[in-house]
Write a protein that holds these residues in place. Structure first.
Motif, PDB file in Angstrom:
ATOM      1  N   SER A   8      46.782 -28.912  41.714  1.00  0.00           N
ATOM      2  CA  SER A   8      47.912 -29.018  42.630  1.00  0.00           C
ATOM      3  C   SER A   8      48.508 -27.629  42.748  1.00  0.00           C
ATOM      4  N   ILE A   9      48.534 -27.105  43.971  1.00  0.00           N
ATOM      5  CA  ILE A   9      48.911 -25.708  44.170  1.00  0.00           C
ATOM      6  C   ILE A   9      49.495 -25.545  45.566  1.00  0.00           C
ATOM      7  N   ALA A  10      50.309 -24.527  45.759  1.00  0.00           N
ATOM      8  CA  ALA A  10      50.866 -24.263  47.088  1.00  0.00           C
ATOM      9  C   ALA A  10      49.780 -23.740  48.019  1.00  0.00           C
ATOM     10  N   LEU A  11      49.535 -24.464  49.101  1.00  0.00           N
ATOM     11  CA  LEU A  11      48.662 -23.990  50.180  1.00  0.00           C
ATOM     12  C   LEU A  11      49.483 -23.726  51.437  1.00  0.00           C
ATOM     13  N   THR A  12      50.749 -24.142  51.383  1.00  0.00           N
ATOM     14  CA  THR A  12      51.716 -23.894  52.453  1.00  0.00           C
ATOM     15  C   THR A  12      53.008 -23.445  51.780  1.00  0.00           C
ATOM     16  N   GLY A  13      54.007 -23.067  52.583  1.00  0.00           N
ATOM     17  CA  GLY A  13      55.288 -22.670  52.015  1.00  0.00           C
ATOM     18  C   GLY A  13      55.303 -21.205  51.620  1.00  0.00           C
ATOM     19  N   PRO A  14      56.325 -20.792  50.843  1.00  0.00           N
ATOM     20  CA  PRO A  14      56.528 -19.359  50.555  1.00  0.00           C
ATOM     21  C   PRO A  14      55.427 -18.726  49.714  1.00  0.00           C
ATOM     22  N   LEU A  15      54.637 -19.528  48.986  1.00  0.00           N
ATOM     23  CA  LEU A  15      53.525 -18.992  48.197  1.00  0.00           C
ATOM     24  C   LEU A  15      52.183 -19.555  48.666  1.00  0.00           C
ATOM     25  N   GLY A  16      52.152 -20.055  49.887  1.00  0.00           N
ATOM     26  CA  GLY A  16      50.953 -20.707  50.395  1.00  0.00           C
ATOM     27  C   GLY A  16      49.721 -19.830  50.409  1.00  0.00           C
ATOM     28  N   GLN A  17      49.863 -18.586  50.851  1.00  0.00           N
ATOM     29  CA  GLN A  17      48.687 -17.718  50.924  1.00  0.00           C
ATOM     30  C   GLN A  17      48.192 -17.351  49.533  1.00  0.00           C
ATOM     31  N   ALA A  60      63.422 -10.248  40.361  1.00  0.00           N
ATOM     32  CA  ALA A  60      62.906 -11.479  39.747  1.00  0.00           C
ATOM     33  C   ALA A  60      62.622 -12.455  40.882  1.00  0.00           C
ATOM     34  N   THR A  61      61.737 -12.032  41.773  1.00  0.00           N
ATOM     35  CA  THR A  61      61.503 -12.719  43.037  1.00  0.00           C
ATOM     36  C   THR A  61      60.001 -12.861  43.280  1.00  0.00           C
ATOM     37  N   THR A  62      59.665 -13.578  44.343  1.00  0.00           N
ATOM     38  CA  THR A  62      58.256 -13.716  44.701  1.00  0.00           C
ATOM     39  C   THR A  62      58.134 -14.241  46.130  1.00  0.00           C
ATOM     40  N   GLY A  63      56.916 -14.188  46.660  1.00  0.00           N
ATOM     41  CA  GLY A  63      56.604 -14.827  47.934  1.00  0.00           C
ATOM     42  C   GLY A  63      57.216 -14.163  49.154  1.00  0.00           C
ATOM     43  N   THR A  64      57.328 -14.948  50.215  1.00  0.00           N
ATOM     44  CA  THR A  64      57.835 -14.430  51.482  1.00  0.00           C
ATOM     45  C   THR A  64      59.315 -14.067  51.403  1.00  0.00           C
ATOM     46  N   ALA A  65      60.064 -14.728  50.522  1.00  0.00           N
ATOM     47  CA  ALA A  65      61.483 -14.390  50.350  1.00  0.00           C
ATOM     48  C   ALA A  65      61.634 -12.968  49.848  1.00  0.00           C
ATOM     49  N   ASN A  66      60.791 -12.573  48.915  1.00  0.00           N
ATOM     50  CA  ASN A  66      60.848 -11.208  48.400  1.00  0.00           C
ATOM     51  C   ASN A  66      60.564 -10.196  49.499  1.00  0.00           C
ATOM     52  N   THR A  67      59.576 -10.488  50.339  1.00  0.00           N
ATOM     53  CA  THR A  67      59.261  -9.592  51.450  1.00  0.00           C
ATOM     54  C   THR A  67      60.462  -9.421  52.371  1.00  0.00           C
ATOM     55  N   ALA A  68      61.115 -10.523  52.700  1.00  0.00           N
ATOM     56  CA  ALA A  68      62.277 -10.463  53.584  1.00  0.00           C
ATOM     57  C   ALA A  68      63.385  -9.602  52.981  1.00  0.00           C
ATOM     58  N   PHE A  69      63.613  -9.762  51.684  1.00  0.00           N
ATOM     59  CA  PHE A  69      64.667  -8.955  51.047  1.00  0.00           C
ATOM     60  C   PHE A  69      64.281  -7.486  50.995  1.00  0.00           C
ATOM     61  N   MET A  70      63.070  -7.175  50.555  1.00  0.00           N
ATOM     62  CA  MET A  70      62.671  -5.777  50.421  1.00  0.00           C
ATOM     63  C   MET A  70      62.758  -5.030  51.745  1.00  0.00           C
ATOM     64  N   LEU A  71      62.302  -5.666  52.824  1.00  0.00           N
ATOM     65  CA  LEU A  71      62.358  -5.005  54.135  1.00  0.00           C
ATOM     66  C   LEU A  71      63.800  -4.756  54.555  1.00  0.00           C
ATOM     67  N   ALA A  72      64.665  -5.751  54.326  1.00  0.00           N
ATOM     68  CA  ALA A  72      66.072  -5.600  54.706  1.00  0.00           C
ATOM     69  C   ALA A  72      66.763  -4.549  53.847  1.00  0.00           C
ATOM     70  N   PHE A  73      66.466  -4.525  52.571  1.00  0.00           N
ATOM     71  CA  PHE A  73      67.112  -3.567  51.681  1.00  0.00           C
ATOM     72  C   PHE A  73      66.638  -2.145  51.960  1.00  0.00           C
ATOM     73  N   VAL A  88      54.286 -11.169  39.757  1.00  0.00           N
ATOM     74  CA  VAL A  88      54.251 -12.151  40.849  1.00  0.00           C
ATOM     75  C   VAL A  88      55.196 -11.777  41.991  1.00  0.00           C
ATOM     76  N   THR A  89      55.887 -10.655  41.881  1.00  0.00           N
ATOM     77  CA  THR A  89      56.905 -10.321  42.878  1.00  0.00           C
ATOM     78  C   THR A  89      56.307 -10.099  44.262  1.00  0.00           C
ATOM     79  N   VAL A  90      55.264  -9.295  44.347  1.00  0.00           N
ATOM     80  CA  VAL A  90      54.609  -9.051  45.641  1.00  0.00           C
ATOM     81  C   VAL A  90      53.201  -9.644  45.563  1.00  0.00           C
ATOM     82  N   ILE A  91      52.999 -10.805  46.183  1.00  0.00           N
ATOM     83  CA  ILE A  91      51.671 -11.404  46.191  1.00  0.00           C
ATOM     84  C   ILE A  91      50.788 -10.649  47.189  1.00  0.00           C
TER      85      ILE A  91
END
Length: 388
Positions: free
Chosen positions: A43-52, A235-248, A262-265
């Motif tokens: 059972s694993i994320a195939l969709t959502g913020p860690l889907g890829q 202490a982040t991961t997935g697409t949320a981390n990408t959104a923050f890093m780009l904005a910051f 796990v911060t930048v997949i």
């Protein structure tokens, strides 16, 4: 009518009533294990913020098992993989695993992804004695002597955090902000980061909670930048981390950022572009791009020989899935021909030094089972280009 036909028709009839999958009756035990196959559940994320990341993990596992099956499997058994998408939602992970165990369609489990997701299924794993390899989490809270059936491959987030704080100290940075994902993973890492920073007597520039879907990333970037930190720990991961890093980065281009393994997949790295300049990331496995690594060359050979997508040949997530699969294969070999779950558990526990040349896994026959304590630190320039 055979028992198998009866069970199949019963399952179809119940499904038609729109009951949830975990309420379906159990199928025959031979669904998961026979003289010719053994089926592993994932059972694993195939969709959502860690889907890829989940998709690439599965690609690495499938490649490893495909290569083995082409060579005759383990004691004549092919390894099959039953994969269910949980979207990085812990309740769905529990539902998926409950369904697989109720249907007796999974003999063992591999690569559950996420701290809360793994925590949700631990009672099932231990209660039913299900060997589980390679949870993709470094949460120390999940690593206890009571976990006799769980075999972690990666080191703990606490170890990773200590390495990051050491790097901050080595660089002479004294005013540190911490951005954490607003879920059990992020909060547990935040606690470890707080303790490590306090022990190092480092001045703090605030703690900031990032939504799992990244919806508050821009607002949070404004808040963090307003505090004028010398560096930001992630202490982040997935697409949320990408959104923050780009904005910051748009607000504070020169402030160093440092994160966990796990911060930048892998799939998010190209999206960051120039935002990776001055970024440091912990790595717990060799660089999936490195041709100097014996492990990586073996991994890439498997991926090529089994027809994996070219993009996955340099994926850290696919590499981790491949390593987890190799550990499971070794455990199955150690378990012997007369396979039972307890024999597999014992076979995994007895793995002392599964070597890939420049990387090895060993559990030392003592719970909690943690396969490696390898910690690397990678420093990046723009566009994900590694400097060290």
């Amino acid at each position: 009518m055979s028992r198998r036909q009866f069970l199949l028709r019963t399952t179809q009839a119940v499904a038609a009533t729109s009951l949830p999958t975990w309420a379906l009756p159990a199928l025959a035990a031979e669904e998961a294990l026979s003289a010719r196959h053994v089926t592993l559940g994932c059972s694993i994320a195939l969709t959502g913020p860690l889907g890829q990341a989940g998709i690439e993990q599965v690609a690495g596992m499938k490649a490893a098992f495909s290569e083995l099956n082409q060579a005759g499997g383990v004691f004549g058994r092919e390894i099959q993989l039953e994969v269910k998408d949980d979207g990085y939602v812990a309740a769905r992970t529990l539902q998926n695993v409950t369904a697989m165990l109720a249907a007796q369609s999974a003999f063992a489990l591999i690569s559950p992804l996420g701290t809360a997701n793994t925590a949700a299924i631990l009672p099932l794993i231990e209660g039913k004695g299900i060997p589980t390899v390679g949870p993709v989490t470094g949460a120390p809270s999940l690593r206890t002597a009571e976990q006799r059936h769980v075999f972690f491959v990666r080191p703990s987030y606490r170890d990773e955090t200590q390495r990051l704080v050491q790097q901050v100290g080595d660089m002479g940075l004294k005013r540190i902000a911490v951005v954490y994902l607003d879920n059990p993973f992020g909060k547990e890492v935040l606690s470890d980061m707080t303790k490590a920073l306090e022990a190092a007597q480092v001045e703090r520039a605030g703690e900031f909670a990032l939504a799992v879907d990244g919806k508050n990333a821009v607002e949070l970037a404004d808040q963090v930048a307003a505090g004028s930190p010398s560096a930001v720990l992630l202490a982040t991961t997935g697409t949320a981390n990408t959104a923050f890093m780009l904005a910051f980065r748009a607000r504070a281009a020169g402030v160093p950022m440092a994160g966990l393994s796990v911060t930048v997949i892998s799939s998010e790295m190209p999206k960051l572009g120039a935002a990776t300049r001055g970024m440091a990331l912990v790595q717990v496995f060799p660089d999936a791009n490195s041709q100097k690594s014996v492990l990586v060359r073996k991994f890439q050979s498997t991926m090529k020989n089994t027809g994996a997508a070219p993009a996955y040949l340099s994926s850290a997530s696919a590499l981790e899935g491949w390593i987890n699969a190799q550990v499971m294969i070794e455990g199955l070999k150690n378990a012997g021909k007369d396979l039972t779950r307890e024999r597999l558990r014992t076979g995994l526990a007895s793995v002392r030094s599964l070597s890939f040349g420049d990387f090895s896994v060993g559990f030392g026959n003592k719970a909690p089972y943690v396969g490696t304590d390898s910690i690397y630190l990678a420093i990046y320039a723009e566009k994900g280009r590694r400097l060290s």
